[in-house]
Structure formats: C-alpha cells, structure tokens
Design an enzyme around this catalytic site. Structure first.
Site, PDB file in Angstrom:
ATOM      1  N   LYS A 114       0.814  -1.218   0.000  1.00  0.00           N
ATOM      2  CA  LYS A 114       0.000   0.000   0.000  1.00  0.00           C
ATOM      3  C   LYS A 114       0.844   1.262   0.000  1.00  0.00           C
ATOM      4  CE  LYS A 114      -4.128  -2.072   2.020  1.00  0.00           C
ATOM      5  NZ  LYS A 114      -5.083  -2.088   3.135  1.00  0.00           N
ATOM      6  N   LYS A 197      -8.113 -12.194  -6.585  1.00  0.00           N
ATOM      7  CA  LYS A 197      -9.083 -12.317  -5.501  1.00  0.00           C
ATOM      8  C   LYS A 197     -10.131 -11.201  -5.581  1.00  0.00           C
ATOM      9  CE  LYS A 197      -9.041 -11.870  -0.444  1.00  0.00           C
ATOM     10  NZ  LYS A 197      -8.159 -11.635   0.713  1.00  0.00           N
ATOM     11  N   LYS A 200     -12.584  -5.200  -2.665  1.00  0.00           N
ATOM     12  CA  LYS A 200     -13.090  -3.844  -2.879  1.00  0.00           C
ATOM     13  C   LYS A 200     -11.968  -2.895  -3.300  1.00  0.00           C
ATOM     14  CE  LYS A 200     -17.563  -3.719  -1.855  1.00  0.00           C
ATOM     15  NZ  LYS A 200     -18.091  -3.221  -0.602  1.00  0.00           N
TER      16      LYS A 200
END
Length: 334
Positions: A114, A197, A200
């Site tokens: 991230k 996968k 969201k």
C-alpha cells in the site's frame, strides 16, 4: 468443559460486504459461534488509516453490524462489538508498538504494497502500525484461534512473535494464538479478472458481488462475468479460471459438489451456467438483504446490541490490560 476462544474482526469499508467476504470468512464466523467462545468486532479504528467522511463511517459501521446479524451472528452466542468501544485496544496497541522493531513492522507485506502505491509522503503512520494494533486486538482476548484468510497469516505470525516476546520479557500472560484457516472456505475471485481475488480495493465494481446490491445488479454482474475459451463447463483453475470461479460460487451457496455441477451442465453453454449462478446468488442473499434493511430502521436497537457486546469485551480486555500494566511496572490508578 469451557469452549476455546476465537477472535476475528472485519472493517466497515464500503456500503456492503461482498461475496468473497462472506464465503471466505463470515460464513465460518456463523458456524464457529456454535462451537467456540466467539468474539467478533467491527474494526472501525482500522478503517481510519484512509480518510473517510465521518457520516459515511458511522453509516458503514451500523450497516456492517446489521449485515453480520442478518447473516446469522447471534448476540446470545457470540460477543459482537465495535473496536472503538473498547479503549484497551489502543492501550495495548501502544505496549505492542514498544515491543516491535521498526524493520520488523516495515517488512509487513500489506504495508509495503500500500505504501508503494501511495508513496511515503502520503502514507499515514497508522498504516505502518496497523498490524501491531491488530496483534493487540487478538492478544487482549486471550484468543486460542483467529479465523483468517491465507493472506493474513503473516499478521498472525507477528501477533505470535509479540505475544511470546512479552511473555518471555515480562510475565507469561498472553495466550499465543493460532491461525484458524478453514480448508473448506471458498476462495472467490474477481468476476472480471478471475485470476485475482475478489476485493473492494483492487477490483473494478463490475468484478465484485455486493451482498446488499439490488438483485438485478448482481444478476447483471454475474451474467457479464469473464469466462474462458472453449465451451466445456469443467473445473480447471489453470485453464478455465472464469468457469471455475462460477462453479465455486454455485457450489458454495447451493451445497452441490463441483462434480455434480459439471454433470448438470454437461452439454450446456456458459450462458446457462451464468444464469444459474445468478439465480443462486440472488435467492441466497435476498433474505439477508431484506433483514439488513429491516435492522437498519432501528439504529437504537443496533447500538444496544453493540453495547452488550462491548460490555462483555471490556470485561475481558480490561482484565488482560491490568495484568500487562502490572507486569511492566506501571502504577495502578488508585
């Protein structure tokens, strides 16, 4: 004989949980409350590592609670609470931060991924310390097992390391938890990119089936799912990831085996499979959606349920924190 304790949490991100959340984790939560002393929390503190409008966060937190109840969590069988309602999470989180090496925290895969996307200047410290607070979440409740997906195994290892480090440095206080990874849990992939996968954060909206979406929206998404070359409907995750993903979804919700589904759709086309999967998904979640909407009409009742859960959680958490503070030499408040 006392039941073994489990602890797990889920973020109130987005307006709805998705199919991957349910089949990968939440379905197991419902089953495990029958056999374990289950503590489940909506981890709203973890949700603020990204900026979110306060009104939206409140709505999402209540919607998450309503969905968990609609999916089958029973406050009489488990402790369901909001993370921020138990101050000991942050208090133990600080203790764990003081036991965690900087390099150790920096090696956590989720943070590296991230922070590389956002850049160092736009990455908040909370994202860096996120796994340490997660460790505190678990250790507070002396949980024996933590139901998680395979992608969370590294976080459980950090939790185990920190618990063992505290026990050997100060006093043997923490139960060292184990990851509870259900072999039967279905791994659900993105409808538009069946090699990835369902998520969201990493998927396009068209690739995610949200539990609370209108039936016609989810039916359209499934009927627009990416499939594979050829016409044969068979499970082969390497050669036919799209078809395999649809078969997995059908099997997980209908209870039919993959082999039975392959026989059922022998000689039929991909359109037949998509139509059948759409019907199974829509009908499975129709009562869940209706029950969630019903629960949301009475936010006071949801708040009351969360208070009962938080009271039970606080009793356990405060007992653990008291022992921790005492072992470290912190003076108790008179």
């Amino acid at each position: 004989m006392s039941k073994e304790r489990i602890l797990s949490g889920i973020q109130p991100t987005g307006g709805s949980f998705h199919l991957g959340n349910y089949l990968g984790a939440l379905k197991q939560w419902v089953d495990l409350q029958e056999s374990h002393d289950a503590f489940y929390c909506v981890v709203d503190l973890h949700a603020i590592t990204v900026q979110v409008d306060p009104k939206i966060l409140r709505e999402r937190s209540l919607t998450s609670t309503a969905q968990l109840l609609a999916l089958g969590l029973d406050p009489a069988k488990c402790s369901l609470f909001m993370q921020s309602h138990v101050p000991a999470h942050n208090q133990l989180g600080w203790v764990m931060e003081c036991l965690t090496g900087f390099g150790e925290a920096g090696r956590m895969t989720q943070f590296k991924d991230k922070s590389q996307k956002s850049g160092a200047d736009r990455t908040v410290v909370g994202l860096f310390t996120y796994p340490i607070l997660q460790a505190a979440d678990i250790l507070l409740y002396q949980a024996k097992y933590v139901p998680v997906g395979e992608d969370q195994r590294q976080h459980i290892e950090l939790t185990r390391d920190l618990g063992q480090r505290f026990n050997s440095t100060y006093k043997d206080i923490f139960t060292i938890p184990e990851a509870y990874i259900t072999k039967a849990a279905a791994k659900i992939n993105d409808l538009q990119d069946p090699s990835a996968k369902m998520s969201k954060t990493n998927s396009s909206p068209a690739g995610v089936v949200d539990i609370l979406d209108a039936p016609e929206v989810n039916a359209k998404k499934i009927k627009s799912a990416v499939t594979d070359t050829g016409r044969e409907i068979k499970f082969d995750s390497a050669e036919k990831p799209g078809v395999s993903n649809l078969l997995t979804i059908h099997s997980a919700l209908s209870g039919k085996s993959i082999a039975d589904l392959e026989s059922e759709f022998a000689g039929k086309g991909y359109g037949d499979l998509k139509g059948a999967v759409a019907e199974v998904v829509v009908e499975y979640f129709r009562p869940v959606r209706e029950r969630t909407m019903e629960l949301l009409k009475d936010p006071a009742e949801l708040t009351k349920i969360l208070k009962v859960g938080a009271d039970k959680a606080n009793t356990v958490a405060e007992d653990t924190l008291k022992k921790v503070y005492d072992a470290m030499g912190l003076i108790p408040r008179a």
